[in-house]
Motif scaffolding. Structure first.
Motif, mmCIF file in Angstrom:
data_model
loop_
_atom_site.group_PDB
_atom_site.id
_atom_site.type_symbol
_atom_site.label_atom_id
_atom_site.label_comp_id
_atom_site.label_asym_id
_atom_site.label_seq_id
_atom_site.Cartn_x
_atom_site.Cartn_y
_atom_site.Cartn_z
ATOM 1 N N GLY A 156 0.018 4.325 2.739
ATOM 2 C CA GLY A 156 -0.251 3.944 4.109
ATOM 3 C C GLY A 156 0.435 4.794 5.160
ATOM 4 O O GLY A 156 -0.197 5.255 6.116
ATOM 5 N N THR B 8 0.647 -2.853 4.657
ATOM 6 C CA THR B 8 0.273 -1.448 4.758
ATOM 7 C C THR B 8 0.823 -0.873 6.053
ATOM 8 O O THR B 8 0.949 -1.575 7.058
ATOM 9 C CB THR B 8 -1.256 -1.250 4.723
ATOM 10 N N SER C 93 -6.690 2.153 -1.676
ATOM 11 C CA SER C 93 -5.449 1.397 -1.905
ATOM 12 C C SER C 93 -5.462 0.081 -1.122
ATOM 13 O O SER C 93 -4.919 -0.924 -1.587
ATOM 14 C CB SER C 93 -4.241 2.246 -1.524
ATOM 15 N N MET C 94 -6.099 0.077 0.057
ATOM 16 C CA MET C 94 -6.182 -1.167 0.833
ATOM 17 C C MET C 94 -7.083 -2.186 0.150
ATOM 18 O O MET C 94 -6.727 -3.372 0.035
ATOM 19 C CB MET C 94 -6.705 -0.883 2.251
ATOM 20 N N ALA D 142 -7.146 -1.580 7.923
ATOM 21 C CA ALA D 142 -6.573 -2.816 7.390
ATOM 22 C C ALA D 142 -7.334 -4.025 7.903
ATOM 23 O O ALA D 142 -7.650 -4.957 7.141
ATOM 24 C CB ALA D 142 -5.097 -2.913 7.781
ATOM 25 N N ASP E 147 0.860 -1.182 0.000
ATOM 26 C CA ASP E 147 0.000 0.000 0.000
ATOM 27 C C ASP E 147 0.899 1.236 0.000
ATOM 28 O O ASP E 147 1.529 1.547 1.005
ATOM 29 C CB ASP E 147 -0.893 -0.036 1.248
ATOM 30 N N THR F 217 -8.071 6.539 -0.569
ATOM 31 C CA THR F 217 -7.311 6.006 0.555
ATOM 32 C C THR F 217 -8.204 5.904 1.786
ATOM 33 O O THR F 217 -9.231 6.587 1.890
ATOM 34 C CB THR F 217 -6.103 6.891 0.910
ATOM 35 N N VAL G 26 -1.725 -10.731 5.607
ATOM 36 C CA VAL G 26 -1.877 -9.278 5.701
ATOM 37 C C VAL G 26 -0.990 -8.788 6.835
ATOM 38 O O VAL G 26 -1.038 -9.325 7.949
ATOM 39 C CB VAL G 26 -3.339 -8.881 5.966
ATOM 40 N N VAL H 241 0.601 -5.271 8.991
ATOM 41 C CA VAL H 241 0.343 -3.871 9.308
ATOM 42 C C VAL H 241 1.549 -3.289 10.033
ATOM 43 O O VAL H 241 1.991 -3.826 11.055
ATOM 44 C CB VAL H 241 -0.911 -3.716 10.191
ATOM 45 N N THR I 108 -10.951 -4.028 6.294
ATOM 46 C CA THR I 108 -10.895 -4.345 4.867
ATOM 47 C C THR I 108 -10.535 -5.809 4.644
ATOM 48 O O THR I 108 -11.151 -6.502 3.828
ATOM 49 C CB THR I 108 -9.871 -3.436 4.148
ATOM 50 N N ILE J 7 -5.689 -5.684 -1.278
ATOM 51 C CA ILE J 7 -6.155 -6.936 -0.675
ATOM 52 C C ILE J 7 -6.894 -7.791 -1.700
ATOM 53 O O ILE J 7 -6.807 -9.027 -1.668
ATOM 54 C CB ILE J 7 -7.013 -6.631 0.563
#
Length: 346
Positions: free
Chosen positions: A9, A103, A85-86, A110, A6, A63, A295, A297, A113, A90
């Protein structure tokens, strides 16, 4: 290894993400999908020397910001045609076009999503945000650190299974020692959540060593520690603040006299080693375990080095087949395990 980043982010986006993608291209030369406003990304990359061959730009004009909350956040995360973008990033993972998503943006964004677009692994109620913290003789896996402020005992059991799998897959620790964060070592200590979780972990078949306090955690007596997201988040942030305070005090004292400056110079290799162990930028990002996809973060304040470390962390997870290992372990450990009520009646 195909990784989605991302580009919108971090607090200083897209600069750290672009710098990290260039470095990742140099180091591994494997696909990096940069998601964000394509014209803006292409223009800045051209200023930095051009778009590397292994970096692919994916357009996303919207975003999820740190200010997005509640219904507004849910709509951005869930809407089928969402162009954040997320969501775009994803969806690349969901559709098989990539292996992991990273991200440094809104953690709640996050989580929401990923939850709506990927779902959770079969047998799980909630995902958990996970990280590694430096302890004596290595690292400890801590979860949850913020995804679930309010938890039930069965959620902590699920976190425990995932944490042990992560410790084994990423840190290569066989049969990791599992602890339950509490205000005392005895089985009866802790709040209601801790007291009700204790027997579930005790009968889980995991290598449960009991309750752990801060001294056992940082003393390296447990490889995995579980707690609710509120407690975990406070603990992690407090630990980072204390580490920074001690580092700042030490630096100030070492520069206070000629003698201490000479001592600092002689001890420089030890200080460099200490900094690398204490620096959260070395890990870069925390995985959302339990999501049906990889995923990760990172901190909003992530710099290029932190983003590059996040890419390295994601690559380790892909290489260790973390998602498959989690799915298998959840079915093996949780499918036939009696519920809290069944254990209590027994």
């Amino acid at each position: 290894m195909r990784i989605v980043l991302d580009a919108m982010g971090s607090d200083n986006c897209p600069e750290p993400e672009l710098q990290a993608s260039i470095q990742a291209a140099d180091e591994w030369g494997e696909p990096i999908f940069l998601v964000g406003p394509i014209d803006q990304l292409k223009s800045r990359l051209n200023e930095l020397g051009g778009v590397p061959p292994s970096v692919q730009l994916v357009d996303a004009q919207e975003t999820i910001t740190m200010n997005d909350k509640g219904l507004k956040l849910a709509l951005k995360a869930k809407r089928r045609d969402s162009k954040t973008s997320m969501a775009v990033g994803i969806d690349l993972v969901k559709n098989g076009g990539a292996d992991a998503f990273i991200t440094a943006g809104n953690t709640g964004g996050a989580l929401t999503t990923a939850f709506f677009r990927l779902g959770t692994l079969k047998g799980l109620d909630r995902p958990a945000l996970t990280t590694l913290i430096p302890v004596k003789d290595g690292f400890c896996t801590i979860l949850d650190i913020g995804a679930n402020p309010d938890c039930k005992p069965e959620h902590l059991l699920q976190f425990a299974v995932m944490g042990c799998v992560y410790s084994n897959a990423v840190l290569k620790i066989e049969n990791p020692r599992l602890g339950l964060l509490s205000n005392g070592e005895e089985a009866g200590k802790g709040d209601q959540l801790v007291r009700e979780t204790f027997p579930l972990l005790e009968n889980s078949g995991l290598n449960f060593i009991g309750n752990v306090e801060g001294k056992e955690l940082f003393g390296g007596e447990a490889d995995v520690v579980v707690t609710d997201g509120f407690t975990g988040n406070v603990m992690i942030k407090a630990s980072e603040a204390v580490a920074k305070l001690l580092t700042d005090i030490l630096k100030e004292e070492l520069m206070s006299s000629t003698r201490s400056k000479i001592g600092a110079l002689l001890a420089k290799p030890a200080f460099v080693s200490l900094k690398s162990k204490m620096d959260p930028d070395e890990i870069g990002a925390a995985p959302l375990l339990g999501i049906n996809g990889l995923v990760f973060v990172g901190h909003g304040r992530s710099n290029a080095r932190a983003i590059l470390s996040a890419i390295r962390t994601a690559r380790n997870a892909i290489g260790s087949n973390l998602l498959s290992a989690l799915s298998i372990a959840i079915q093996d450990r949780l499918a036939n395990m009696p519920s809290q009520e069944e254990q209590a009646s027994a």
